[in-house]
Design an enzyme around this catalytic site. Structure first.
Site, PDB file in Angstrom:
ATOM      1  N   LYS A 209     -17.171  16.167  54.452  1.00  0.00           N
ATOM      2  CA  LYS A 209     -16.893  15.899  53.037  1.00  0.00           C
ATOM      3  C   LYS A 209     -16.474  14.436  52.879  1.00  0.00           C
ATOM      4  O   LYS A 209     -15.483  14.010  53.497  1.00  0.00           O
ATOM      5  CB  LYS A 209     -15.775  16.805  52.532  1.00  0.00           C
ATOM      6  CG  LYS A 209     -16.240  18.208  52.257  1.00  0.00           C
ATOM      7  CD  LYS A 209     -15.482  18.849  51.125  1.00  0.00           C
ATOM      8  CE  LYS A 209     -16.143  20.101  50.622  1.00  0.00           C
ATOM      9  NZ  LYS A 209     -16.979  20.843  51.565  1.00  0.00           N
TER      10      LYS A 209
ATOM     11  N   THR B 111     -28.650  28.837  49.158  1.00  0.00           N
ATOM     12  CA  THR B 111     -28.407  29.745  48.037  1.00  0.00           C
ATOM     13  C   THR B 111     -28.312  31.186  48.535  1.00  0.00           C
ATOM     14  O   THR B 111     -28.841  31.513  49.599  1.00  0.00           O
ATOM     15  CB  THR B 111     -29.541  29.650  46.984  1.00  0.00           C
ATOM     16  OG1 THR B 111     -29.212  30.477  45.869  1.00  0.00           O
ATOM     17  CG2 THR B 111     -30.898  30.062  47.543  1.00  0.00           C
ATOM     18  N   HIS B 112     -27.610  32.009  47.732  1.00  0.00           N
ATOM     19  CA  HIS B 112     -27.593  33.463  47.985  1.00  0.00           C
ATOM     20  C   HIS B 112     -28.248  34.181  46.811  1.00  0.00           C
ATOM     21  O   HIS B 112     -28.106  35.386  46.666  1.00  0.00           O
ATOM     22  CB  HIS B 112     -26.163  33.976  48.142  1.00  0.00           C
ATOM     23  CG  HIS B 112     -25.285  33.040  48.903  1.00  0.00           C
ATOM     24  ND1 HIS B 112     -24.542  32.051  48.298  1.00  0.00           N
ATOM     25  CD2 HIS B 112     -25.079  32.913  50.228  1.00  0.00           C
ATOM     26  CE1 HIS B 112     -23.893  31.362  49.217  1.00  0.00           C
ATOM     27  NE2 HIS B 112     -24.203  31.852  50.388  1.00  0.00           N
TER      28      HIS B 112
ATOM     29  N   ASP C 226     -21.837  16.626  52.656  1.00  0.00           N
ATOM     30  CA  ASP C 226     -21.657  17.518  51.505  1.00  0.00           C
ATOM     31  C   ASP C 226     -21.548  16.688  50.220  1.00  0.00           C
ATOM     32  O   ASP C 226     -21.184  15.519  50.256  1.00  0.00           O
ATOM     33  CB  ASP C 226     -20.347  18.312  51.647  1.00  0.00           C
ATOM     34  CG  ASP C 226     -20.452  19.436  52.671  1.00  0.00           C
ATOM     35  OD1 ASP C 226     -21.536  19.657  53.235  1.00  0.00           O
ATOM     36  OD2 ASP C 226     -19.423  20.109  52.888  1.00  0.00           O
TER      37      ASP C 226
ATOM     38  N   ARG D  63     -14.487  29.700  46.592  1.00  0.00           N
ATOM     39  CA  ARG D  63     -15.309  30.866  46.982  1.00  0.00           C
ATOM     40  C   ARG D  63     -14.870  32.111  46.217  1.00  0.00           C
ATOM     41  O   ARG D  63     -15.696  32.881  45.759  1.00  0.00           O
ATOM     42  CB  ARG D  63     -15.200  31.122  48.492  1.00  0.00           C
ATOM     43  CG  ARG D  63     -15.724  30.016  49.360  1.00  0.00           C
ATOM     44  CD  ARG D  63     -17.238  29.964  49.449  1.00  0.00           C
ATOM     45  NE  ARG D  63     -17.927  29.333  48.355  1.00  0.00           N
ATOM     46  CZ  ARG D  63     -18.119  28.017  48.230  1.00  0.00           C
ATOM     47  NH1 ARG D  63     -17.669  27.184  49.113  1.00  0.00           N
ATOM     48  NH2 ARG D  63     -18.784  27.547  47.197  1.00  0.00           N
TER      49      ARG D  63
ATOM     50  N   ARG E 117     -29.954  19.145  51.755  1.00  0.00           N
ATOM     51  CA  ARG E 117     -29.530  20.511  51.449  1.00  0.00           C
ATOM     52  C   ARG E 117     -29.545  20.577  49.917  1.00  0.00           C
ATOM     53  O   ARG E 117     -28.948  19.723  49.260  1.00  0.00           O
ATOM     54  CB  ARG E 117     -28.121  20.821  51.946  1.00  0.00           C
ATOM     55  CG  ARG E 117     -27.607  22.187  51.425  1.00  0.00           C
ATOM     56  CD  ARG E 117     -26.108  22.359  51.643  1.00  0.00           C
ATOM     57  NE  ARG E 117     -25.771  22.302  53.049  1.00  0.00           N
ATOM     58  CZ  ARG E 117     -24.584  21.864  53.489  1.00  0.00           C
ATOM     59  NH1 ARG E 117     -23.656  21.455  52.650  1.00  0.00           N
ATOM     60  NH2 ARG E 117     -24.338  21.833  54.784  1.00  0.00           N
TER      61      ARG E 117
ATOM     62  N   LYS F 290     -26.836  24.822  44.131  1.00  0.00           N
ATOM     63  CA  LYS F 290     -26.643  24.789  42.674  1.00  0.00           C
ATOM     64  C   LYS F 290     -25.528  23.816  42.298  1.00  0.00           C
ATOM     65  O   LYS F 290     -25.609  23.105  41.305  1.00  0.00           O
ATOM     66  CB  LYS F 290     -26.271  26.183  42.170  1.00  0.00           C
ATOM     67  CG  LYS F 290     -27.426  27.168  42.149  1.00  0.00           C
ATOM     68  CD  LYS F 290     -26.947  28.508  41.594  1.00  0.00           C
ATOM     69  CE  LYS F 290     -28.062  29.529  41.568  1.00  0.00           C
ATOM     70  NZ  LYS F 290     -27.574  30.876  41.206  1.00  0.00           N
ATOM     71  N   GLY F 291     -24.448  23.809  43.076  1.00  0.00           N
ATOM     72  CA  GLY F 291     -23.277  22.981  42.744  1.00  0.00           C
ATOM     73  C   GLY F 291     -22.122  23.877  42.330  1.00  0.00           C
ATOM     74  O   GLY F 291     -22.316  24.857  41.605  1.00  0.00           O
TER      75      GLY F 291
HETATM   76  P1  FDA Z   1     -24.913  32.533  42.719  1.00  0.00           P
HETATM   77  O1  FDA Z   1     -23.573  31.941  42.545  1.00  0.00           O
HETATM   78  O2  FDA Z   1     -25.629  33.018  41.507  1.00  0.00           O
HETATM   79  O3  FDA Z   1     -24.776  33.691  43.776  1.00  0.00           O
HETATM   80  C1  FDA Z   1     -25.817  34.607  44.029  1.00  0.00           C
HETATM   81  C2  FDA Z   1     -25.173  35.883  44.516  1.00  0.00           C
HETATM   82  O4  FDA Z   1     -24.522  35.643  45.768  1.00  0.00           O
HETATM   83  C3  FDA Z   1     -24.049  36.416  43.613  1.00  0.00           C
HETATM   84  O5  FDA Z   1     -24.553  37.218  42.595  1.00  0.00           O
HETATM   85  C4  FDA Z   1     -23.209  37.187  44.600  1.00  0.00           C
HETATM   86  O6  FDA Z   1     -23.786  38.439  44.844  1.00  0.00           O
HETATM   87  C5  FDA Z   1     -23.299  36.368  45.857  1.00  0.00           C
HETATM   88  N1  FDA Z   1     -22.192  35.416  45.980  1.00  0.00           N
HETATM   89  C6  FDA Z   1     -22.199  34.086  45.700  1.00  0.00           C
HETATM   90  N2  FDA Z   1     -21.012  33.525  45.992  1.00  0.00           N
HETATM   91  C7  FDA Z   1     -20.233  34.520  46.468  1.00  0.00           C
HETATM   92  C8  FDA Z   1     -18.914  34.571  46.972  1.00  0.00           C
HETATM   93  N3  FDA Z   1     -18.137  33.491  47.043  1.00  0.00           N
HETATM   94  N4  FDA Z   1     -18.425  35.762  47.394  1.00  0.00           N
HETATM   95  C9  FDA Z   1     -19.187  36.867  47.361  1.00  0.00           C
HETATM   96  N5  FDA Z   1     -20.467  36.889  46.902  1.00  0.00           N
HETATM   97  C10 FDA Z   1     -20.984  35.724  46.463  1.00  0.00           C
HETATM   98  N6  FDA Z   1     -21.837  23.171  46.542  1.00  0.00           N
HETATM   99  C11 FDA Z   1     -21.547  21.872  46.274  1.00  0.00           C
HETATM  100  O7  FDA Z   1     -21.249  21.543  45.136  1.00  0.00           O
HETATM  101  N7  FDA Z   1     -21.595  20.952  47.280  1.00  0.00           N
HETATM  102  C12 FDA Z   1     -21.941  21.267  48.554  1.00  0.00           C
HETATM  103  O8  FDA Z   1     -21.981  20.400  49.424  1.00  0.00           O
HETATM  104  C13 FDA Z   1     -22.259  22.637  48.841  1.00  0.00           C
HETATM  105  N8  FDA Z   1     -22.606  23.040  50.092  1.00  0.00           N
HETATM  106  C14 FDA Z   1     -23.077  24.319  50.287  1.00  0.00           C
HETATM  107  C15 FDA Z   1     -23.574  24.705  51.523  1.00  0.00           C
HETATM  108  C16 FDA Z   1     -24.181  25.948  51.683  1.00  0.00           C
HETATM  109  C17 FDA Z   1     -24.749  26.320  53.014  1.00  0.00           C
HETATM  110  C18 FDA Z   1     -24.253  26.841  50.579  1.00  0.00           C
HETATM  111  C19 FDA Z   1     -24.934  28.165  50.699  1.00  0.00           C
HETATM  112  C20 FDA Z   1     -23.698  26.481  49.384  1.00  0.00           C
HETATM  113  C21 FDA Z   1     -23.091  25.244  49.217  1.00  0.00           C
HETATM  114  N9  FDA Z   1     -22.525  24.883  48.005  1.00  0.00           N
HETATM  115  C22 FDA Z   1     -22.190  23.562  47.786  1.00  0.00           C
HETATM  116  C23 FDA Z   1     -22.189  25.926  47.007  1.00  0.00           C
HETATM  117  C24 FDA Z   1     -23.278  26.103  45.992  1.00  0.00           C
HETATM  118  O9  FDA Z   1     -23.359  24.979  45.160  1.00  0.00           O
HETATM  119  C25 FDA Z   1     -23.014  27.334  45.121  1.00  0.00           C
HETATM  120  O10 FDA Z   1     -21.808  27.181  44.475  1.00  0.00           O
HETATM  121  C26 FDA Z   1     -23.008  28.657  45.892  1.00  0.00           C
HETATM  122  O11 FDA Z   1     -23.973  28.673  46.891  1.00  0.00           O
HETATM  123  C27 FDA Z   1     -23.291  29.816  44.949  1.00  0.00           C
HETATM  124  O12 FDA Z   1     -24.541  29.667  44.361  1.00  0.00           O
HETATM  125  P2  FDA Z   1     -25.798  30.605  44.681  1.00  0.00           P
HETATM  126  O13 FDA Z   1     -27.018  29.758  44.690  1.00  0.00           O
HETATM  127  O14 FDA Z   1     -25.562  31.358  45.907  1.00  0.00           O
HETATM  128  O15 FDA Z   1     -25.945  31.525  43.406  1.00  0.00           O
END
Ligand code: FDA
Length: 301
Positions: A92, A218-219, A126, A281, A176, A179-180
């Site tokens: 970071k 992403t998840h 990051d 988280r 990488r 979404k943010g």
């Molecule tokens: P979304 O938030 O819609 O999640 C999809 C589904 O995943 C949810 O419906 C839920 O089921 C599950 N889920 C998501 N988060 C959960 C949680 N905390 N607990 C339980 N279930 C959960 N951001 C950033 O600003 N700077 C960065 O450097 C990074 N680095 C980073 C590394 C990696 C490997 C990942 C996967 C993510 C990041 N992020 C990040 C975070 C990213 O920006 C984002 O906030 C999260 O990944 C959640 O977004 P999703 O795309 O997963 O979609």
């Protein structure tokens, strides 16, 4: 209703004692010690899953603390090498002085990237809140002039990101894409779910078009499916992409993607400074209210 309850719970969580927060947060972190992270990465590697290790910590305000953080990052690189872990390192920028002095931060990050280069490893920078975006990109661009083992994170919720992709593709960047996670004003960030997704797909498509390496972080099933669709349509080779997920989130989706033969990397944070990361988280967990109530009920029995 559940959404409102989640919001209330998250604001309550912040006033709870740290030990209670830790109970709900521990699924997202490997532990407080480097050895905890090593053990976890070994388990992931056994399952054919890669890792990126992260020493927790951010928004550091003194150079002394930055130098300490840097030595922890260097220790992680040493440990990865000694234990032959299949892991790289995520860092970071504000942990390494970005908000203190840009030149100082650049020198610290450069030292880490140079050590990783010596070990044949890779460093992912990051991306933090929007006050850091320009500075982080500046540091990254400078590093790219000298190193090929460094990558950056871009956030699809920022309206600027597509233009950043176009610019950064010119220097053959390794990304990488996520979404943010930070709270940003509507003037600079997309706010509704589908706009953030649309921006993600647009940025990903441009990265793939220009043959950049991309970690699809992403998840969100929708985005995983879109990434697989683009991979197929654009005939993107497997060695130009990987999926990335956070520790403790959607392991069923992770295992499904691994089973289908795709490369998956898990973000493995560890360290004493786990609080801010864990709160972010917990805020994102759509079931946080349900889980907390279930545990209160369990304790009550
Ligand atoms: P979304 O938030 O819609 O999640 C999809 C589904 O995943 C949810 O419906 C839920 O089921 C599950 N889920 C998501 N988060 C959960 C949680 N905390 N607990 C339980 N279930 C959960 N951001 C950033 O600003 N700077 C960065 O450097 C990074 N680095 C980073 C590394 C990696 C490997 C990942 C996967 C993510 C990041 N992020 C990040 C975070 C990213 O920006 C984002 O906030 C999260 O990944 C959640 O977004 P999703 O795309 O997963 O979609």
């Amino acid at each position: 209703m559940m959404l409102l309850l989640n919001k209330i719970i998250v604001s309550v969580v912040k006033i709870l004692p740290k030990s209670v927060v830790y109970f709900f947060a521990k699924r997202y972190i490997a532990g407080e010690r480097l050895q905890d992270a090593v053990n976890l990465v070994k388990e992931l590697n056994k399952k054919g899953i890669l890792a990126t290790m992260d020493v927790l910590g951010e928004s550091i305000t003194t150079k002394e603390e930055v130098i300490l953080a840097k030595s922890e990052c260097l220790a992680v690189l040493n440990t990865i090498k000694q234990n032959e872990l299949n892991s790289n390192l995520s860092i970071k920028p504000t942990q390494l002085g970005l908000n203190i002095d840009l030149e100082f931060a650049y020198q610290q990050i450069k030292e880490i990237v140079a050590k990783a280069k010596e070990y044949g490893n890779f460093v992912r920078i990051d991306m933090e809140d929007s006050s850091c975006t320009d500075k982080t990109i500046t540091v990254f661009k400078r590093l790219r002039e000298e190193f090929d083992n460094v990558g950056i994170v871009l956030q699809s919720y920022l309206k600027r990101t597509y233009n950043d992709v176009v610019e950064l593709n010119k220097i053959n960047s390794n990304y990488r894409l996520c979404k943010g996670i930070y709270i940003e004003p509507a003037e600079i960030a997309f706010k509704d779910r589908q706009s953030v997704r649309d921006s993600y797909v647009r940025c990903l498509e441009q990265m793939m078009k220009d043959k950049a390496y991309v970690g699809i972080a992403t998840h969100d099933d929708y985005l995983v499916n879109e990434a697989l669709r683009l991979k197929k349509e654009m005939v993107v080779p497997g060695n130009l992409m990987e999926f990335q997920m956070l520790l403790g989130v959607k392991e069923d989706l992770r295992d499904k993607i691994v089973k289908e033969g795709h490369k998956v990397r898990i973000y493995v944070p560890f360290g004493k400074d786990w609080y801010k990361y864990s709160i972010r988280r917990l805020k994102e967990n759509p079931n946080v209210a349900g889980q907390i109530f279930a545990n209160i009920f369990k304790f009550g029995k």
